[in-house]
Write an enzyme that holds these catalytic residues in place. Structure first.
Site, PDB file in Angstrom:
ATOM      1  N   CYS A 119      26.657 -19.678  -4.119  1.00  0.00           N
ATOM      2  CA  CYS A 119      28.020 -19.355  -3.702  1.00  0.00           C
ATOM      3  C   CYS A 119      28.433 -20.221  -2.512  1.00  0.00           C
ATOM      4  O   CYS A 119      29.551 -20.743  -2.455  1.00  0.00           O
ATOM      5  CB  CYS A 119      28.131 -17.878  -3.354  1.00  0.00           C
ATOM      6  SG  CYS A 119      29.817 -17.335  -2.968  1.00  0.00           S
ATOM      7  N   CYS A 142      26.541  -9.161  -4.766  1.00  0.00           N
ATOM      8  CA  CYS A 142      27.864  -8.528  -4.792  1.00  0.00           C
ATOM      9  C   CYS A 142      28.355  -8.243  -6.194  1.00  0.00           C
ATOM     10  O   CYS A 142      29.078  -7.274  -6.415  1.00  0.00           O
ATOM     11  CB  CYS A 142      28.871  -9.388  -4.035  1.00  0.00           C
ATOM     12  SG  CYS A 142      29.287 -10.966  -4.833  1.00  0.00           S
TER      13      CYS A 142
END
Length: 368
Positions: free
Chosen positions: A102, A199
């Site tokens: 990410c 997440c």
């Protein structure tokens, strides 16, 4: 004064980082990243980041700071570069770190690219790491002052160009100071718990989440001699070094716990054995990403092999796109897909993705 995009996750760290950038005189615009087309499918409340609640917290913090605030839709890029990569890596028997991915592909590539295209000078985030200008004029990435919060490992994917446009205001602070500052600034996130886990796995059940996407892929769990101990529904549910959840039933001959030693994704074979067989002292890696110049010749250094893991003394050698790491002291339970991040002192040299490991042969010296 610089025009900066403040990546505001909705947590206390990014809010205080944005506040410090404003206080330093920069022209700051707050941005929250929408990473899912259906935010309710991601973590909610205090268990993670990237949720609807987090977007609201980020907006309220921006209001307190008096800065413009926008939500940038990065859901397509996140799905392609992070979520799909995570699934593919597990399907191939590897253990990825989606936070590094990410940072590499979203927070410091797609976001920075968009920010620069819009006329901003850089991005400010709440990561705990330090930036210094080296003797050569390059920007160096260093460990944070707060060793317990240091995030230099997950930033080891950043290039020199990305570092030149990055700002990490929290690198010289400890977490208690940051929370106290948030309270003084009347930021409601001052006591918000830190985010944890992945997440995009809403309930924290990685194996169940992968099973929904990969379906049943039956295989067997075997001892090192090939004895079948039981069947399983998918090798992606296991990681090298895993002990819990194996449900082997039959104890080992020596009565000691067994650990996952190897995962063969084509046949679905998961091999287990004693803990000492997890030790490795040679790593091979590819996809190197250097924060500055690549090492020229053998580099005596330290390496970190997992987030918040210990440092290991090592020698690193680079041959084009291949990296070989020889550990002076064996490490335990290192899996292909993990990142090896290279340090000289507190400075991050760069990172690479582990593709293979060599085990120390028990009872035969150090395996060299």
């Amino acid at each position: 004064m610089a025009r900066l995009v403040a990546a505001m996750s909705g947590g206390v760290d990014s809010a205080v980082a944005a506040a410090r950038a404003v206080e330093a005189g920069h022209d700051v615009t707050g941005v929250h990243l929408a990473l899912s087309r259906n935010p309710r499918s991601y973590r909610s409340g205090a268990r993670g980041c990237c949720s609807i609640e987090d977007a609201g917290d980020a907006r309220r913090a921006a209001d307190v700071l008096g800065i413009p605030f926008y939500v940038w839709d990065m859901s397509t890029e996140f799905a392609d570069e992070v979520v799909d990569d995570f699934v593919a890596e597990y399907a191939a028997g590897r253990t990825p770190n989606p936070c590094l991915r990410c940072n590499e592909k979203i927070k410091f590539a797609a976001v920075l690219d968009r920010a620069l295209a819009l006329g901003f000078d850089g991005v400010v985030t709440g990561h705990y790491a330090l930036l210094e200008t080296g003797a050569s004029g390059d920007v160096e990435l260093h460990r944070a002052q707060d060793a317990g919060k240091d995030q230099s490992y997950v930033l080891g994917v950043l290039t020199q160009e990305q570092l030149r446009h990055s700002h990490f205001p929290l690198g010289g602070s400890v977490k208690t100071e940051v929370r106290a500052e948030a309270a003084r600034r009347d930021l409601q996130v001052a006591t918000k718990p830190d985010s944890h886990d992945i997440c995009f796995v809403a309930d924290g059940d990685n194996a169940g989440w992968l099973a929904e996407r990969l379906g049943p892929r039956p295989g067997t769990i075997v001892d090192e001699d090939g004895t079948v101990l039981r069947e399983h529904d998918g090798a992606y549910a296991y990681t090298i070094g895993q002990r819990r959840g194996l449900r082997l039933g039959v104890p080992a001959d020596d009565g000691k716990p067994r650990f996952v030693l190897d995962i063969e994704p084509v046949s679905g074979t998961v091999t287990v054995g004693p803990r000492e067989r997890l030790l490795v002292d040679v790593l091979e890696a590819d996809r190197p990403l250097w924060c500055g110049p690549a090492p020229d010749g053998p580099l005596e250094c330290t390496v970190q092999l997992r987030a918040h893991g210990a440092e290991h003394r090592a020698v690193v050698e680079v041959d084009g796109g291949l990296v070989r790491v020889r550990l002076h002291d064996p490490a335990e339970g290192i899996a292909p897909g993990q990142a090896v991040v290279v340090y000289v002192g507190t400075r991050v040299v760069g990172s690479a993705t582990i593709t293979a490991t060599s085990r120390v042969e028990v009872g035969v010296g150090d395996g060299r």
